[in-house]
Design a protein around this motif. Structure first.
Motif, PDB file in Angstrom:
ATOM      1  N   THR A   1      23.039  54.313  38.904  1.00  0.00           N
ATOM      2  CA  THR A   1      23.205  55.229  40.026  1.00  0.00           C
ATOM      3  C   THR A   1      22.493  56.542  39.733  1.00  0.00           C
ATOM      4  N   ASP A   2      22.175  57.269  40.783  1.00  0.00           N
ATOM      5  CA  ASP A   2      21.598  58.609  40.649  1.00  0.00           C
ATOM      6  C   ASP A   2      22.646  59.649  41.012  1.00  0.00           C
ATOM      7  N   ALA A   3      22.602  60.785  40.327  1.00  0.00           N
ATOM      8  CA  ALA A   3      23.477  61.913  40.642  1.00  0.00           C
ATOM      9  C   ALA A   3      22.617  63.147  40.871  1.00  0.00           C
ATOM     10  N   VAL A   4      22.814  63.792  42.012  1.00  0.00           N
ATOM     11  CA  VAL A   4      22.035  64.976  42.365  1.00  0.00           C
ATOM     12  C   VAL A   4      22.634  66.206  41.677  1.00  0.00           C
ATOM     13  N   PRO A   5      21.896  67.322  41.630  1.00  0.00           N
ATOM     14  CA  PRO A   5      22.396  68.522  40.944  1.00  0.00           C
ATOM     15  C   PRO A   5      23.765  68.991  41.428  1.00  0.00           C
ATOM     16  N   GLU A   6      24.031  68.927  42.738  1.00  0.00           N
ATOM     17  CA  GLU A   6      25.330  69.348  43.265  1.00  0.00           C
ATOM     18  C   GLU A   6      26.458  68.559  42.611  1.00  0.00           C
ATOM     19  N   THR A   7      26.275  67.248  42.489  1.00  0.00           N
ATOM     20  CA  THR A   7      27.296  66.402  41.865  1.00  0.00           C
ATOM     21  C   THR A   7      27.423  66.707  40.378  1.00  0.00           C
ATOM     22  N   MET A   8      26.303  66.889  39.715  1.00  0.00           N
ATOM     23  CA  MET A   8      26.323  67.183  38.281  1.00  0.00           C
ATOM     24  C   MET A   8      27.039  68.502  37.994  1.00  0.00           C
ATOM     25  N   ASN A   9      26.842  69.485  38.862  1.00  0.00           N
ATOM     26  CA  ASN A   9      27.413  70.810  38.634  1.00  0.00           C
ATOM     27  C   ASN A   9      28.882  70.903  39.036  1.00  0.00           C
ATOM     28  N   ARG A  10      29.283  70.160  40.058  1.00  0.00           N
ATOM     29  CA  ARG A  10      30.646  70.262  40.581  1.00  0.00           C
ATOM     30  C   ARG A  10      31.629  69.386  39.817  1.00  0.00           C
TER      31      ARG A  10
END
Length: 205
Positions: free
Chosen positions: A60-69
């Motif tokens: 799966t891919d995780a975008v910066p918003e998901t990584m940071n939150r």
């Protein structure tokens, strides 16, 4: 939509940069039974999309918003993660409504073994969540549906039975570690409705 009843614990097999986000590969078995490209899977409470998969793995891919939150940005290869597929309309609703939309992360303040072999976890209760967390209410911790056992100033506690301890990644947590939090969506809807009613009453007056 999920229920917070964890189906299995997977392992982080690899993490690689992908633009400003990351690509994760997890080991799994049960959640792969009916997987398709584009399927949703909850990882520690985060709703993520399967972009590829094989016999015992999926990516799966995780975008910066998901990584940071969320705590996804803190994961390392070899870490354990809680996995759950979305609820089927024909399935049992064993936990509570869990959207997979993380509200933020919090810190484990303490973990205490009880006389009955259960565990008592205490977590930091941030001010922005106070109105959503109540005694005997529901909360999702790393995607696990749990019941709030106590609430005090700046803290809330949950009781974890031995089965949940062994069937999730809670058994590997330590005080000072971070977890994902999703507060009860029903509490948010109630707050929203009360706010709307208050505004309507003010306009009438």
């Amino acid at each position: 939509m999920f229920t917070g009843i964890i189906e299995e614990v997977g392992i982080v097999k690899s993490i690689s940069p992908n633009g400003s986000g990351s690509t994760f590969t997890f080991s799994a078995s049960k959640v792969l039974d009916d997987i398709e490209t584009g399927s949703s899977i909850s990882v520690n409470g985060c709703c993520l999309t399967a972009i590829s998969f094989g016999k015992n793995w999926w990516t799966t891919d995780a975008v910066p918003e998901t990584m940071n939150r969320t705590t996804l940005g803190l994961l390392h290869e070899g870490d354990s993660v809680n996995l759950e597929r979305p609820l089927q309309t024909s399935g049992r609703f064993g936990g509570h409504i869990v959207q997979g939309h993380i509200d933020g992360t919090t810190t484990i303040q303490s973990i205490d073994l009880q006389d009955d072999e259960s565990y008592r976890f205490a977590f930091e209760l941030k001010p922005e969540w106070e109105q959503y967390v109540c005694h005997k209410g529901s909360i999702a911790i790393d995607g696990i549906s749990l019941t709030v056992a106590a609430v005090s100033s700046g803290l809330f506690e949950v009781a974890v039975i031995p089965h949940t301890w062994s069937a999730t990644n809670l058994g590997q947590k330590i005080a000072g570690g971070s977890v994902n939090i999703e507060v009860d969506i029903l509490a948010k809807y109630v707050e929203r409705q009360l706010s709307a009613n208050k505004l309507t009453n003010l306009e009438v007056e």
